[in-house]
Design a protein around this motif. Structure first.
Motif, PDB file in Angstrom:
ATOM      1  N   GLY A  89     -55.726  -1.232 -13.106  1.00 44.79           N
ATOM      2  CA  GLY A  89     -56.106  -1.789 -14.400  1.00 44.79           C
ATOM      3  C   GLY A  89     -55.844  -3.274 -14.473  1.00 44.79           C
ATOM      4  O   GLY A  89     -56.633  -4.028 -15.052  1.00 44.79           O
ATOM      5  N   ARG A  90     -54.721  -3.706 -13.880  1.00 42.44           N
ATOM      6  CA  ARG A  90     -54.400  -5.139 -13.852  1.00 42.44           C
ATOM      7  C   ARG A  90     -55.484  -5.894 -13.089  1.00 42.44           C
ATOM      8  O   ARG A  90     -55.976  -6.923 -13.542  1.00 42.44           O
ATOM      9  N   GLN A  91     -55.850  -5.389 -11.939  1.00 38.73           N
ATOM     10  CA  GLN A  91     -56.844  -6.068 -11.117  1.00 38.73           C
ATOM     11  C   GLN A  91     -58.204  -6.114 -11.822  1.00 38.73           C
ATOM     12  O   GLN A  91     -58.871  -7.143 -11.830  1.00 38.73           O
ATOM     13  N   LEU A  92     -58.602  -5.006 -12.429  1.00 40.50           N
ATOM     14  CA  LEU A  92     -59.856  -4.993 -13.188  1.00 40.50           C
ATOM     15  C   LEU A  92     -59.803  -5.969 -14.357  1.00 40.50           C
ATOM     16  O   LEU A  92     -60.759  -6.695 -14.620  1.00 40.50           O
ATOM     17  N   ALA A  93     -58.690  -5.979 -15.084  1.00 43.45           N
ATOM     18  CA  ALA A  93     -58.564  -6.872 -16.236  1.00 43.45           C
ATOM     19  C   ALA A  93     -58.656  -8.334 -15.811  1.00 43.45           C
ATOM     20  O   ALA A  93     -59.356  -9.127 -16.451  1.00 43.45           O
ATOM     21  N   VAL A  94     -57.977  -8.694 -14.741  1.00 41.26           N
ATOM     22  CA  VAL A  94     -58.022 -10.089 -14.283  1.00 41.26           C
ATOM     23  C   VAL A  94     -59.429 -10.452 -13.823  1.00 41.26           C
ATOM     24  O   VAL A  94     -59.961 -11.499 -14.201  1.00 41.26           O
ATOM     25  N   ALA A  95     -60.062  -9.589 -13.036  1.00 38.53           N
ATOM     26  CA  ALA A  95     -61.404  -9.891 -12.531  1.00 38.53           C
ATOM     27  C   ALA A  95     -62.439  -9.887 -13.642  1.00 38.53           C
ATOM     28  O   ALA A  95     -63.332 -10.736 -13.672  1.00 38.53           O
ATOM     29  N   ALA A 163     -58.176   2.416 -17.474  1.00 38.20           N
ATOM     30  CA  ALA A 163     -57.204   1.728 -16.616  1.00 38.20           C
ATOM     31  C   ALA A 163     -56.893   0.343 -17.171  1.00 38.20           C
ATOM     32  O   ALA A 163     -55.731  -0.085 -17.181  1.00 38.20           O
ATOM     33  N   VAL A 164     -57.910  -0.375 -17.645  1.00 40.67           N
ATOM     34  CA  VAL A 164     -57.689  -1.688 -18.263  1.00 40.67           C
ATOM     35  C   VAL A 164     -56.863  -1.516 -19.537  1.00 40.67           C
ATOM     36  O   VAL A 164     -55.884  -2.245 -19.769  1.00 40.67           O
ATOM     37  N   TYR A 165     -57.243  -0.558 -20.364  1.00 44.53           N
ATOM     38  CA  TYR A 165     -56.525  -0.298 -21.618  1.00 44.53           C
ATOM     39  C   TYR A 165     -55.055   0.008 -21.339  1.00 44.53           C
ATOM     40  O   TYR A 165     -54.155  -0.553 -21.977  1.00 44.53           O
ATOM     41  N   ASP A 166     -54.799   0.906 -20.387  1.00 49.02           N
ATOM     42  CA  ASP A 166     -53.429   1.283 -20.062  1.00 49.02           C
ATOM     43  C   ASP A 166     -52.635   0.102 -19.520  1.00 49.02           C
ATOM     44  O   ASP A 166     -51.459  -0.075 -19.868  1.00 49.02           O
ATOM     45  N   TYR A 167     -53.270  -0.716 -18.679  1.00 52.28           N
ATOM     46  CA  TYR A 167     -52.572  -1.904 -18.172  1.00 52.28           C
ATOM     47  C   TYR A 167     -52.241  -2.851 -19.320  1.00 52.28           C
ATOM     48  O   TYR A 167     -51.118  -3.355 -19.412  1.00 52.28           O
ATOM     49  N   LEU A 168     -53.213  -3.091 -20.205  1.00 52.48           N
ATOM     50  CA  LEU A 168     -52.964  -4.019 -21.315  1.00 52.48           C
ATOM     51  C   LEU A 168     -51.869  -3.500 -22.237  1.00 52.48           C
ATOM     52  O   LEU A 168     -51.073  -4.290 -22.755  1.00 52.48           O
TER      53      LEU A 168
END
Length: 183
Positions: A89-95, A163-168
């Motif tokens: 999720g972190r990687q998707l959010a950053v990209a 995954a992005v939501y959970d990372y955020l």
């Protein structure tokens, strides 16, 4: 790889508008997959001549208001590492989000998007709607998000958006823990 992750032109000078800061964290395997896919496509179109920077762009560069991608990469702050469970999720959010919200996802000067702690205004269902349509928690659609959502995020799977939501959410918790006074 130099163009995508490092913001360099073929002659190794810095790009001005390529969002390499958002892609710098891609792994070598991911980058190889992207390059392999791009090479599998048939060539299309023509190579457009790139005009030299105009007076305003040169002034913005000289004044430090506009930075080349290698400079932005050198100054980029990483997103909070919330642990291995949240790495995808972190990687998707950053990209996906780093272009507008910065590589640390904190928004700020030079970025049109706010700190992504705004995620707290969304439950999972509304967040999926935001990512696919750009509609805010209030149901409004304004600014860059509607176009960005339709262009970039509408193809994300529910699992990728989750995954992005959970990372955020994990990022929010980490930021909150940092702000709590000791004792």
């Amino acid at each position: 790889d130099r163009a995508i992750r490092h913001g360099l032109r073929p002659e190794r000078t810095g790009e001005l508008v390529r969002p390499s800061h958002a892609y710098a964290a891609l792994t070598d395997d991911q980058m190889s997959s992207i390059i392999g896919y791009l090479r599998s496509l048939p060539p299309q179109g023509s190579v457009a001549a790139r005009p030299p920077p105009g007076l305003l762009m040169r002034a913005a560069l000289a004044g430090g208001f506009l930075k080349t991608e290698p400079t932005r990469l050198a100054q980029a702050r990483p997103a909070i590492d919330a642990g291995p469970r949240f790495q995808a999720g972190r990687q998707l959010a950053v990209a996906a989000c780093g272009q507008c919200h910065g590589t640390d996802l904190g928004g700020g000067p030079g970025f049109p998007g706010p700190d992504l702690t705004v995620r707290a205004a969304y439950d999972r269902t509304r967040f999926r709607t935001l990512m696919r349509t750009g509609a805010t928690a209030d149901g409004d659609s304004f600014g860059l998000m509607p176009r960005t959502a339709r262009s970039y995020f509408s193809h994300f799977t529910d699992g990728e958006i989750d995954a992005v939501y959970d990372y955020l959410a994990a990022r929010d918790a980490a930021l909150s823990a940092r702000r709590r006074p000791a004792g």
